[in-house]
Design an enzyme around this catalytic site. Structure first.
Site, mmCIF file in Angstrom:
data_model
loop_
_atom_site.group_PDB
_atom_site.id
_atom_site.type_symbol
_atom_site.label_atom_id
_atom_site.label_comp_id
_atom_site.label_asym_id
_atom_site.label_seq_id
_atom_site.Cartn_x
_atom_site.Cartn_y
_atom_site.Cartn_z
ATOM 1 N N ASN A 37 0.755 -1.116 -0.125
ATOM 2 C CA ASN A 37 0.122 -0.037 -0.135
ATOM 3 C C ASN A 37 0.622 1.331 0.058
ATOM 4 O O ASN A 37 0.441 2.359 0.212
ATOM 5 C CB ASN A 37 -1.123 0.022 1.251
ATOM 6 C CG ASN A 37 -0.307 0.009 2.521
ATOM 7 O OD1 ASN A 37 0.888 -0.233 2.529
ATOM 8 N ND2 ASN A 37 -1.033 0.292 3.554
ATOM 9 N N ASP A 49 3.233 2.481 1.913
ATOM 10 C CA ASP A 49 3.578 3.385 3.006
ATOM 11 C C ASP A 49 5.126 3.261 3.504
ATOM 12 O O ASP A 49 5.299 3.680 4.726
ATOM 13 C CB ASP A 49 2.460 3.284 4.182
ATOM 14 C CG ASP A 49 2.246 1.670 4.752
ATOM 15 O OD1 ASP A 49 3.201 0.879 4.221
ATOM 16 O OD2 ASP A 49 1.606 1.291 5.647
ATOM 17 N N ASP A 99 3.162 -5.568 4.637
ATOM 18 C CA ASP A 99 1.798 -5.637 5.243
ATOM 19 C C ASP A 99 1.384 -7.157 4.799
ATOM 20 O O ASP A 99 2.298 -7.819 4.112
ATOM 21 C CB ASP A 99 0.786 -4.570 4.674
ATOM 22 C CG ASP A 99 1.171 -4.440 3.234
ATOM 23 O OD1 ASP A 99 1.269 -5.279 2.394
ATOM 24 O OD2 ASP A 99 1.409 -3.147 2.625
ATOM 25 N N ASP A 151 3.494 -15.661 15.926
ATOM 26 C CA ASP A 151 4.187 -15.450 17.104
ATOM 27 C C ASP A 151 2.974 -15.100 18.342
ATOM 28 O O ASP A 151 2.304 -14.502 17.963
ATOM 29 C CB ASP A 151 4.741 -13.737 17.035
ATOM 30 C CG ASP A 151 6.416 -14.082 17.061
ATOM 31 O OD1 ASP A 151 6.897 -14.554 18.246
ATOM 32 O OD2 ASP A 151 6.872 -14.163 16.165
ATOM 33 N N ASP A 196 6.784 -16.525 22.080
ATOM 34 C CA ASP A 196 7.751 -15.416 22.501
ATOM 35 C C ASP A 196 8.343 -15.848 23.762
ATOM 36 O O ASP A 196 7.536 -15.767 24.693
ATOM 37 C CB ASP A 196 7.508 -14.255 22.015
ATOM 38 C CG ASP A 196 8.163 -13.122 22.119
ATOM 39 O OD1 ASP A 196 9.308 -13.189 21.448
ATOM 40 O OD2 ASP A 196 8.289 -12.213 22.973
ATOM 41 N N GLU A 230 10.660 -20.079 22.319
ATOM 42 C CA GLU A 230 11.677 -19.393 22.348
ATOM 43 C C GLU A 230 12.349 -19.340 23.847
ATOM 44 O O GLU A 230 11.688 -19.005 24.676
ATOM 45 C CB GLU A 230 11.558 -18.088 21.890
ATOM 46 C CG GLU A 230 12.838 -17.198 21.726
ATOM 47 C CD GLU A 230 12.932 -15.717 21.880
ATOM 48 O OE1 GLU A 230 13.692 -15.132 21.503
ATOM 49 O OE2 GLU A 230 11.852 -15.242 22.871
ATOM 50 N N HIS A 247 14.993 -12.815 13.375
ATOM 51 C CA HIS A 247 14.944 -11.429 13.555
ATOM 52 C C HIS A 247 15.678 -10.832 14.596
ATOM 53 O O HIS A 247 15.707 -9.587 14.787
ATOM 54 C CB HIS A 247 13.399 -11.038 13.534
ATOM 55 C CG HIS A 247 12.821 -11.429 14.690
ATOM 56 N ND1 HIS A 247 12.837 -12.640 15.135
ATOM 57 C CD2 HIS A 247 12.532 -10.547 15.788
ATOM 58 C CE1 HIS A 247 11.937 -12.591 16.253
ATOM 59 N NE2 HIS A 247 12.145 -11.570 16.780
ATOM 60 N N ASP A 248 16.194 -11.670 15.379
ATOM 61 C CA ASP A 248 17.064 -10.814 16.601
ATOM 62 C C ASP A 248 18.303 -11.207 16.479
ATOM 63 O O ASP A 248 19.480 -10.583 17.167
ATOM 64 C CB ASP A 248 16.658 -11.664 18.035
ATOM 65 C CG ASP A 248 15.323 -11.354 18.205
ATOM 66 O OD1 ASP A 248 15.128 -10.204 17.954
ATOM 67 O OD2 ASP A 248 14.711 -12.230 18.959
HETATM 68 C C1 NOJ Z 1 12.069 -12.263 21.770
HETATM 69 C C2 NOJ Z 1 11.914 -11.637 20.289
HETATM 70 O O1 NOJ Z 1 12.316 -12.424 19.303
HETATM 71 C C3 NOJ Z 1 12.323 -10.360 20.419
HETATM 72 O O2 NOJ Z 1 12.306 -9.717 18.816
HETATM 73 C C4 NOJ Z 1 11.671 -9.364 21.410
HETATM 74 O O3 NOJ Z 1 12.094 -8.083 21.532
HETATM 75 C C5 NOJ Z 1 11.455 -10.040 22.742
HETATM 76 N N1 NOJ Z 1 11.421 -11.599 22.651
HETATM 77 C C6 NOJ Z 1 10.600 -9.527 23.611
HETATM 78 O O4 NOJ Z 1 9.265 -9.858 23.023
#
Ligand code: NOJ
Length: 569
Positions: A25, A27, A31, A100, A206, A265, A342-343
């Site tokens: 879209n 922005d 999405d 998640d 999570d 996780e 993503h971490d």
């Molecule tokens: C783990 C997630 O992968 C991370 O991205 C997030 O910052 C923390 N948990 C808190 O939710």
């Protein structure tokens, strides 16, 4: 339970960070419709389950892990109907969908917290963890304990309205939920049931290790830093009550959805042995756990004072880490396998080399795919996306990176902080997907919320789609090989063993079954010799055109990788 072959053991997963995947879209933010549009692409890659990062209503303090309405979609991602359509469209292509589930905290903008801070006597106050301040004889108000959270700050923030501190082990905008309080637990089970009823196939849970806290709320006895706080995970990780909660979750939520998968996780503080309490076939309430043990074996973590030249993969440790999990869980539990999420930083930058992007990206996926577990790829990995080239600290738009930069600026110059963030920051994994060489990498028609990696004119999917030698095409081949018999049975039911475990350069293993595999990967940019002791029946996958072999000795070139079929000894 779950011995044998539930669907998730035969799957190859793919994680999507929705903000950065594809924007329909205009922005500058990805999405849900963007994911729908790319489902055919994902199908062509060969994956069959997607894990989508949080897309719920959120002020986006922490990329959507700060949720203000668990049952609705944030407008930046679209509408609730888009989520339903996405599940439907994915299923139409035989792709399952995991989302998640954030059970540890909410946003401070969640109506529960807004009510909780306003009114000490409301039930919502009990949804969170509140403590009175410690007051010194001089009348100074101090946090209740010396606990530090994961984002570098005190785990406590004083709330002027409630006149109490609330606990948050992540950002101060993410108050922790009080799992001791049954109505809160039931509210969270309702959230999970809601999404399962809409067709979700399971959850990545999570921060799951942290739901139970040390309810004595005593100070950590670890040494404290100059701010008087210390990160002591024993205060809020894997405590006994946690397992009661997780069993209760299973009974309340999963009994009606026996095929749903749950992947917790658990991060860096759970041993393989302890992981059986989470996900052992016989005693664990979950199906798998994500651990971090294989994510930091190049010494980058904690390398503030090191130059790039001092960072090198410790191949022996890396192999041993995979094996210690395999040895403890084989026959007793199943594992997810992944290089990054993503971490974490991008794996080509971490264990591979951007100078040998093609060879090293191919080598890394080959090494991973034939180990023990369900592989999870991370979006962009399949085209060799690498760490950012940002020149300014402000470009690292992430709460943990910015907290770190603020704190580190008292001891380090800006160039060192930049170098450290480029090497370790989770922003590296979060830049927009590089679809093409169009402006903004074809991700959006608008300037993206997070700057695109400058290498996109060269590193993008469009360039790779039709090039038979590309990273993407190799991923397709490698995934197809893992998914086809007899190799699928070999990786699910076979026996894994390292070959030459103390070799500091080469990661080699056998996966033995009726038909057996030998995988050999050179983790170095230099050549190294490797002696084959098995009877080789054929080459199944290789990232160079020919083998260089004299007698039994292979000369492995930079990041060379080979999968052989071998005679089962
Ligand atoms: C783990 C997630 O992968 C991370 O991205 C997030 O910052 C923390 N948990 C808190 O939710």
């Amino acid at each position: 339970m779950n011995e044998g072959r539930p669907w998730w053991k035969t799957a190859v997963g793919y994680q999507i960070y929705p903000r950065s995947f594809f924007d329909t879209n205009g922005d500058g933010i990805g999405d849900l419709k963007g994911i729908i549009q790319k489902l055919d692409y994902l199908k062509s890659l060969g994956i069959n389950v997607i894990w989508i990062g949080p897309f719920f209503k959120s002020p986006m303090d922490d990329g959507g892990y700060d949720v203000k309405d668990f049952l609705d979609v944030d407008p930046i991602f679209g509408k609730k109907e888009d989520a339903i359509e996405l599940i439907h469209e994915a299923h139409a292509r035989d792709i399952k969908v995991i989302m998640d589930l954030v059970l540890n905290h909410t946003s401070d903008e969640h109506p529960w917290f807004i009510e909780a801070r306003k009114n000490r006597y409301s039930k919502y106050h009990n949804y969170y963890i509140w403590k009175d301040p410690k007051v010194t004889p001089e009348g100074k108000v101090l946090a209740p304990t010396n606990w530090q959270g994961y984002f570098g700050e005190s785990a406590w923030t004083y709330d002027e309205t409630a006149k109490q501190f609330y606990l948050h082990i992540f950002s101060k905008k993410m108050p922790d939920l009080n799992w001791e309080y049954k109505p809160l637990r039931e509210a969270m089970y309702e959230v999970a049931r809601h999404w399962l009823a809409l067709g979700i196939d399971g959850f990545r849970m999570d921060a799951i290790a942290h739901l139970a806290k040390d309810l004595t709320f005593s100070d950590s006895l670890q040494p404290v830093g100059h701010r008087g706080i210390t990160l002591d995970p024993t205060k809020f990780s894997s405590l006994p009550r946690l397992f009661d909660y997780l069993h209760e979750f299973k009974e309340n939520v999963l009994k009606d959805y026996p095929h749903a998968v749950t992947i917790g996780e658990v991060g860096g503080n759970v041993s393989p042995e302890q992981s059986l309490d989470y996900a052992g076939y016989h005693r664990g309430p979950l199906n798998m756990v994500f651990n971090f043990d294989t994510c930091w074996e190049n010494g980058a973590f904690g390398s503030e004072h090191k130059s790039d030249l001092e960072i090198a993969t410790n191949v022996i440790n890396l192999k041993q880490n995979f094996m210690k999990w395999y040895e403890q869980t084989q026959g007793q539990a199943w594992l997810p396998l992944y290089w990054l999420n993503h971490d974490h930083p991008r794996v080509v930058s971490q264990y591979g080399s951007i100078l040998y992007r093609k060879a090293s990206a191919k080598m890394l996926i080959t090494t991973l795919l034939f180990l023990y577990g369900t592989p999870f790829l991370y979006n962009g990995e399949e085209i060799g996306m690498s760490n950012v080239d940002y020149e300014k600290l402000t470009q690292f738009k992430d709460v943990s990176a910015l907290n770190y930069a603020r704190e580190a600026s008292q001891r380090l110059d800006e160039a060192s902080i930049l170098r450290f963030l480029r090497r370790t920051s989770r922003v590296n994994a979060r830049t927009p997907f590089q679809w093409s060489s169009e402006p903004y990498a074809g991700f959006s028609t608008h300037e993206p919320y997070l700057a695109v990696n400058g290498n996109y004119p060269e590193v993008n999917l469009e360039n790779q789609r039709h090039d038979p030698d590309s990273i993407f095409r190799y991923y397709q081949k490698a995934i197809a090989l893992r998914q086809q018999e007899p190799w699928l049975s070999t990786v699910i039911e076979g026996t894994l063993e390292l070959v030459d475990p103390l070799n500091p350069d080469v990661f080699a293993y056998r996966h033995l079954h009726h038909r057996s595999l030998l995988v050999i990967s050179n983790f170095r940019a230099y050549e190294t010799a490797f002696v084959i002791k098995d009877i080789v029946l054929g080459t199944l996958l290789h990232n160079y055109p020919q083998l260089v072999k004299k007698g039994l000795t292979l000369t492995l070139r930079a990041f060379e990788t080979i999968v052989f079929e071998i005679e089962t000894p």
